[in-house]
Design a protein around this motif. Sequence first.
Motif, mmCIF file in Angstrom:
data_model
loop_
_atom_site.group_PDB
_atom_site.id
_atom_site.type_symbol
_atom_site.label_atom_id
_atom_site.label_comp_id
_atom_site.label_asym_id
_atom_site.label_seq_id
_atom_site.Cartn_x
_atom_site.Cartn_y
_atom_site.Cartn_z
ATOM 1 N N TYR A 110 8.201 -20.575 -29.998
ATOM 2 C CA TYR A 110 8.872 -19.715 -29.025
ATOM 3 C C TYR A 110 10.073 -20.441 -28.431
ATOM 4 O O TYR A 110 9.977 -21.617 -28.065
ATOM 5 C CB TYR A 110 7.920 -19.364 -27.875
ATOM 6 N N PHE A 111 11.182 -19.707 -28.291
ATOM 7 C CA PHE A 111 12.402 -20.280 -27.731
ATOM 8 C C PHE A 111 13.052 -19.269 -26.786
ATOM 9 O O PHE A 111 13.087 -18.070 -27.085
ATOM 10 C CB PHE A 111 13.399 -20.637 -28.842
ATOM 11 N N ILE A 112 13.573 -19.767 -25.686
ATOM 12 C CA ILE A 112 14.288 -18.918 -24.729
ATOM 13 C C ILE A 112 15.547 -19.655 -24.253
ATOM 14 O O ILE A 112 15.672 -20.861 -24.434
ATOM 15 C CB ILE A 112 13.424 -18.563 -23.490
ATOM 16 N N CYS A 113 16.452 -18.902 -23.640
ATOM 17 C CA CYS A 113 17.526 -19.493 -22.842
ATOM 18 C C CYS A 113 17.058 -19.325 -21.403
ATOM 19 O O CYS A 113 16.715 -18.209 -20.990
ATOM 20 C CB CYS A 113 18.857 -18.760 -23.048
ATOM 21 N N ASN A 114 17.025 -20.421 -20.627
ATOM 22 C CA ASN A 114 16.495 -20.287 -19.269
ATOM 23 C C ASN A 114 17.570 -20.135 -18.197
ATOM 24 O O ASN A 114 17.280 -20.238 -17.015
ATOM 25 C CB ASN A 114 15.521 -21.426 -18.932
ATOM 26 N N TYR A 115 18.816 -19.847 -18.596
ATOM 27 C CA TYR A 115 19.826 -19.504 -17.594
ATOM 28 C C TYR A 115 19.412 -18.162 -16.980
ATOM 29 O O TYR A 115 18.901 -17.282 -17.679
ATOM 30 C CB TYR A 115 21.209 -19.384 -18.230
ATOM 31 N N VAL A 116 19.668 -18.002 -15.713
ATOM 32 C CA VAL A 116 19.224 -16.821 -14.982
ATOM 33 C C VAL A 116 19.638 -15.531 -15.693
ATOM 34 O O VAL A 116 20.824 -15.317 -15.978
ATOM 35 C CB VAL A 116 19.775 -16.832 -13.530
ATOM 36 N N GLY A 117 18.646 -14.705 -16.009
ATOM 37 C CA GLY A 117 18.875 -13.393 -16.609
ATOM 38 C C GLY A 117 19.066 -13.380 -18.122
ATOM 39 O O GLY A 117 19.029 -12.313 -18.729
ATOM 40 N N ALA A 157 10.679 -15.332 -31.009
ATOM 41 C CA ALA A 157 9.330 -15.786 -31.338
ATOM 42 C C ALA A 157 9.229 -15.806 -32.854
ATOM 43 O O ALA A 157 9.552 -14.810 -33.512
ATOM 44 C CB ALA A 157 8.293 -14.839 -30.744
ATOM 45 N N ILE A 158 8.807 -16.932 -33.405
ATOM 46 C CA ILE A 158 8.738 -17.098 -34.863
ATOM 47 C C ILE A 158 7.385 -17.635 -35.256
ATOM 48 O O ILE A 158 6.922 -18.638 -34.687
ATOM 49 C CB ILE A 158 9.860 -18.053 -35.345
ATOM 50 N N ASN A 159 6.762 -16.983 -36.220
ATOM 51 C CA ASN A 159 5.509 -17.476 -36.783
ATOM 52 C C ASN A 159 5.833 -18.147 -38.103
ATOM 53 O O ASN A 159 6.312 -17.510 -39.030
ATOM 54 C CB ASN A 159 4.508 -16.339 -36.973
ATOM 55 N N ALA A 160 5.588 -19.451 -38.181
ATOM 56 C CA ALA A 160 5.880 -20.207 -39.402
ATOM 57 C C ALA A 160 4.583 -20.447 -40.170
ATOM 58 O O ALA A 160 3.602 -20.946 -39.603
ATOM 59 C CB ALA A 160 6.534 -21.540 -39.048
ATOM 60 N N ALA A 161 4.610 -20.072 -41.442
ATOM 61 C CA ALA A 161 3.423 -20.248 -42.286
ATOM 62 C C ALA A 161 3.275 -21.695 -42.681
ATOM 63 O O ALA A 161 4.200 -22.457 -42.711
ATOM 64 C CB ALA A 161 3.552 -19.381 -43.530
ATOM 65 N N ALA A 169 12.263 -24.799 -25.808
ATOM 66 C CA ALA A 169 11.052 -24.568 -26.589
ATOM 67 C C ALA A 169 9.921 -24.353 -25.587
ATOM 68 O O ALA A 169 9.624 -25.232 -24.772
ATOM 69 C CB ALA A 169 10.770 -25.765 -27.489
ATOM 70 N N VAL A 170 9.332 -23.165 -25.623
ATOM 71 C CA VAL A 170 8.313 -22.796 -24.641
ATOM 72 C C VAL A 170 7.018 -22.381 -25.341
ATOM 73 O O VAL A 170 6.983 -22.225 -26.561
ATOM 74 C CB VAL A 170 8.803 -21.648 -23.728
ATOM 75 N N ASN A 171 5.989 -22.145 -24.553
ATOM 76 C CA ASN A 171 4.734 -21.608 -25.072
ATOM 77 C C ASN A 171 4.747 -20.088 -24.923
ATOM 78 O O ASN A 171 5.734 -19.505 -24.458
ATOM 79 C CB ASN A 171 3.546 -22.254 -24.354
ATOM 80 N N LYS A 172 3.662 -19.450 -25.307
ATOM 81 C CA LYS A 172 3.577 -17.983 -25.276
ATOM 82 C C LYS A 172 3.772 -17.437 -23.858
ATOM 83 O O LYS A 172 4.450 -16.432 -23.661
ATOM 84 C CB LYS A 172 2.240 -17.525 -25.856
ATOM 85 N N VAL A 173 3.189 -18.103 -22.882
ATOM 86 C CA VAL A 173 3.318 -17.657 -21.492
ATOM 87 C C VAL A 173 4.780 -17.757 -21.037
ATOM 88 O O VAL A 173 5.313 -16.833 -20.426
ATOM 89 C CB VAL A 173 2.388 -18.471 -20.558
ATOM 90 N N GLY A 174 5.433 -18.868 -21.351
ATOM 91 C CA GLY A 174 6.844 -19.038 -20.994
ATOM 92 C C GLY A 174 7.720 -18.000 -21.661
ATOM 93 O O GLY A 174 8.669 -17.483 -21.063
ATOM 94 N N TYR A 175 7.391 -17.669 -22.913
ATOM 95 C CA TYR A 175 8.144 -16.658 -23.648
ATOM 96 C C TYR A 175 7.984 -15.291 -22.985
ATOM 97 O O TYR A 175 8.960 -14.582 -22.755
ATOM 98 C CB TYR A 175 7.663 -16.603 -25.097
ATOM 99 N N GLY A 176 6.752 -14.920 -22.678
ATOM 100 C CA GLY A 176 6.482 -13.608 -22.085
ATOM 101 C C GLY A 176 7.039 -13.450 -20.687
ATOM 102 O O GLY A 176 7.501 -12.376 -20.303
ATOM 103 N N SER A 177 7.013 -14.543 -19.913
ATOM 104 C CA SER A 177 7.458 -14.474 -18.522
ATOM 105 C C SER A 177 8.920 -14.885 -18.336
ATOM 106 O O SER A 177 9.458 -14.739 -17.238
ATOM 107 C CB SER A 177 6.586 -15.384 -17.660
ATOM 108 N N CYS A 178 9.545 -15.414 -19.405
ATOM 109 C CA CYS A 178 10.909 -15.942 -19.317
ATOM 110 C C CYS A 178 11.011 -17.049 -18.272
ATOM 111 O O CYS A 178 12.005 -17.171 -17.556
ATOM 112 C CB CYS A 178 11.927 -14.833 -19.042
ATOM 113 N N LYS A 179 9.963 -17.864 -18.197
ATOM 114 C CA LYS A 179 9.956 -18.997 -17.274
ATOM 115 C C LYS A 179 9.702 -20.281 -18.065
ATOM 116 O O LYS A 179 8.948 -20.297 -19.020
ATOM 117 C CB LYS A 179 8.875 -18.817 -16.215
ATOM 118 N N THR A 180 10.352 -21.351 -17.650
ATOM 119 C CA THR A 180 10.225 -22.635 -18.327
ATOM 120 C C THR A 180 8.995 -23.381 -17.810
ATOM 121 O O THR A 180 8.940 -23.737 -16.629
ATOM 122 C CB THR A 180 11.475 -23.494 -18.081
#
Length: 123
Positions: free
Chosen positions: A103-110, A119-123, A70-81
């Motif tokens: 925002y959610f990512i997998c942080n395994y390389v690549g 990225a999900i916007n929840a109302a 679970a990341v923030n917008k910057v982590g999502y855009g940069s793919c960095k934790t």
Amino acid sequence: MGLGRGSAVVLLISLCFLVLHSQMAHAATYTVGGSGGWTFNTVGWPNGKRFRAGDTLVFKYSSGAHNVVAVNKVGYGSCKTPRGARVYQSGNDQIKLVKGQNYFICNYVGHCESGMKIAINAA
């Protein structure tokens, strides 16, 4: 005919229960990526879906091959934790959405760079 105090209290408690129950009934559970699960190219999976705060996302994947962060917008855009980000590794993670952007990512390389992010916007 008027209601006695006891009847009014019972009516009030019943109404509160009904309101709370109806709000909980609206929460939905989604398996991220559908039958394919959390994998590459899931970035478009949320498209066309309506999410609400309290909905649950289920991330199914091979533990050890992927994770969910679970990341923030910057982590999502940069793919960095970012420091302090929550990392899930069970292979069957259940995460409740909060109101606003999630925002959610997998942080395994690549992996994030290969579309393993949502990225999900929840109302």
